[in-house]
Design an enzyme around this catalytic site. Structure first.
Site, mmCIF file in Angstrom:
data_model
loop_
_atom_site.group_PDB
_atom_site.id
_atom_site.type_symbol
_atom_site.label_atom_id
_atom_site.label_comp_id
_atom_site.label_asym_id
_atom_site.label_seq_id
_atom_site.Cartn_x
_atom_site.Cartn_y
_atom_site.Cartn_z
ATOM 1 N N LYS A 106 7.325 45.840 -95.654
ATOM 2 C CA LYS A 106 8.583 45.331 -96.227
ATOM 3 C C LYS A 106 8.224 44.190 -97.166
ATOM 4 O O LYS A 106 7.201 43.517 -96.990
ATOM 5 C CB LYS A 106 9.485 44.799 -95.114
ATOM 6 C CG LYS A 106 10.953 44.868 -95.437
ATOM 7 C CD LYS A 106 11.441 46.305 -95.289
ATOM 8 C CE LYS A 106 12.899 46.497 -95.493
ATOM 9 N NZ LYS A 106 13.346 47.837 -95.114
ATOM 10 N N GLY A 218 32.380 51.877 -91.909
ATOM 11 C CA GLY A 218 31.711 51.818 -93.200
ATOM 12 C C GLY A 218 32.247 52.922 -94.088
ATOM 13 O O GLY A 218 32.763 53.950 -93.593
ATOM 14 N N ASN A 221 27.223 54.187 -98.856
ATOM 15 C CA ASN A 221 26.357 55.353 -99.028
ATOM 16 C C ASN A 221 26.179 56.149 -97.741
ATOM 17 O O ASN A 221 26.377 57.371 -97.726
ATOM 18 C CB ASN A 221 24.997 54.898 -99.584
ATOM 19 C CG ASN A 221 24.026 56.049 -99.670
ATOM 20 O OD1 ASN A 221 23.185 56.225 -98.802
ATOM 21 N ND2 ASN A 221 24.164 56.875 -100.692
#
Ligand code: NAD
Length: 427
Positions: A106, A218, A221
């Site tokens: 990350k 939500g 996406n």
């Protein structure tokens, strides 16, 4: 203790619990508790004002025993090395549980892109590459977009990498736009991946999907494509919950005979914010934010943010709920997790349920390396095969060892990484 320190402490704590169950020896535990390597650096940028501002950046490679490290780059004003370490660790377990030949990494830059011009953001991207170039590459570490970074940032980074190395290496970074090395199917991949797992879980629970209802938190996406796929598979999504820009708070939008995800997408912005007035006019009930938890449904999909299903909310789950699929990262708090376990609700943990995104990124890299591109159907077919196999491997282990799905997923992921480290002679 800062919030960010807690994230890495939590990742280590989760690991320690599973290491104990697996009986890993002390050397292996110490190796896997820590990132293999990390880089902290500065990126000086000449701002539009003419002044130089220095940004702080990171890249952490938690483990690369199973293949090149893989993970996104976040631009965030509150970024810290400990958040990045935790996220890198979770990436190692995520790539392992879906059995793709990659490790975990990350990266990040402490900055707020909202306050930066495109030129300033481009300079940060190019400066980030300049600092990490010796550590990353298609066979070492493959970055991707994450919070507040997108395809354009990836292309600036790719361009800088290729300028320095003097070749064309599209497989160096994923999340590129289609047409410049990106993969078809990436937009749908995470949400569809969630639903491939849900489809298989319902079969194991002997539930007919055409008789199942889902409630989704939500409408970004992940949630949008989860909602579309659930309906394609024959199920009925009765509500979605998302942020409202006018009132600056979230609401649940309900339609008992099934929400129309395509219509809601048409009346939402690119951040997944539904236009409340248009939804109301189309007959949607507008309920309080937390109503998505309290619905008479068989399937719950938290796909918005972390820490949403709390110890206070979990007792409100209706007895009809048989399955939770964690589309978001870390949506369930440890207190809620205990309640879900006690009630014997099947929970598909985040790093399995939402692994469709990284799996598709891996496919992007494979296509880049072959310089040959698959159709959308081919990508999604391969994604379905990977997610289905990963789900059943975890569910089989959970059944065999009589453990919770989250524990089974960690056991599979950690054991695979430990085995690769062992075979390499690292520990
Ligand atoms: P997104 O930004 O596209 O959508 C987030 C959605 O959550 C929006 O609809 C927003 O309105 C809603 N939301 C925000 N706060 C809310 C609240 N308090 N209550 C109800 N709704 C709220 O994000 P995304 O890409 O869909 O990601 C969602 C989650 O999935 C995140 O946890 C992310 O880390 C995780 N995830 C995403 C991907 C991916 O490929 N996009 C992959 C793996 C994991």
């Amino acid at each position: 203790m800062s919030k960010q320190f807690n994230a890495f402490a939590m990742a280590q704590q989760q690991f320690d619990g599973v290491a104990e169950k697996l009986g890993l020896d002390a050397g292996m535990r110490e190796l896997l508790r820590w990132p293999r390597r990390e880089l902290h650096f500065t990126i000086p940028v000449k701002m539009d004002s003419g002044q130089v501002k220095v940004f702080h950046g990171f890249r952490v490679q938690h483990n690369d025993a199973r293949g090149p490290a893989k993970g996104g780059i976040r631009f965030h004003p509150d970024e810290t090395i400990d958040t990045v370490r935790a996220l890198a660790t979770w990436m190692t377990w995520k790539t392992s549980v879906v059995d793709i030949p990659l490790g975990g990494g990350k990266g990040g830059v402490i900055c707020d892109p909202h306050l930066l011009s495109d030129r300033e953001q481009e300079q940060i991207c190019r400066g980030w590459i300049g600092q990490v170039v010796r550590l990353v590459g298609p066979v070492q570490d493959v970055p991707a977009p994450d919070v507040m970074t997108h395809g354009q940032h990836m292309l600036w980074m790719l361009d800088e990498y290729e300028k320095i190395t003097g070749g064309r290496y599209p497989g160096f970074i994923t999340g590129k736009p289609v047409g410049v090395g990106g993969s078809l199917g990436r937009t749908e991949a995470t949400g569809y991946g969630v639903m491939y797992c849900v489809r298989e879980a319902l079969k194991r629970l002997s539930l007919d999907i055409s008789k199942c209802r889902a409630s989704i938190q939500g409408f970004g996406n992940v949630a949008q494509y989860s909602a579309k796929k659930f309906a394609d598979l024959g199920g009925k999504v009765v509500c979605v919950a998302c942020w409202d820009n006018t009132d600056k708070k979230p609401y649940t939008y309900k339609k008992a005979d099934g929400v129309d995800a395509d219509f809601l997408m048409k009346i939402s912005d690119r951040f997944g914010t539904v236009d409340k007035a248009k939804a109301k006019a189309a007959g949607y009930e507008v309920l309080p934010a937390e109503a998505w938890v309290e619905q008479e449904v068989e399937v719950l999909v938290p796909a918005a943010l972390e820490n949403q299903l709390t110890g206070e909310l979990a007792p409100k789950l209706k007895p009809t709920v048989k399955l939770i699929a964690e589309g978001a990262n870390g949506p369930t708090t440890p207190e809620a997790d205990k309640i879900i376990q006690q009630r014997k609700i099947m929970d598909i943990p985040d790093f399995l349920a939402n692994a469709g995104g990284v799996t598709c990124s891996y496919f992007e890299q494979v296509q880049n390396n072959m310089n040959f591109y698959w159709t959308r159907d081919e990508v999604l077919q391969r994604l379905d095969e990977k997610m289905t196999a990963a789900f059943h491997a975890v569910a089989d282990l959970a059944q065999r060892k009589e453990v919770y799905m989250r524990d089974a997923a960690y056991m599979i992921a950690i054991e695979r990484v430990a085995n690769a480290c062992h075979l390499r002679g690292w520990a």
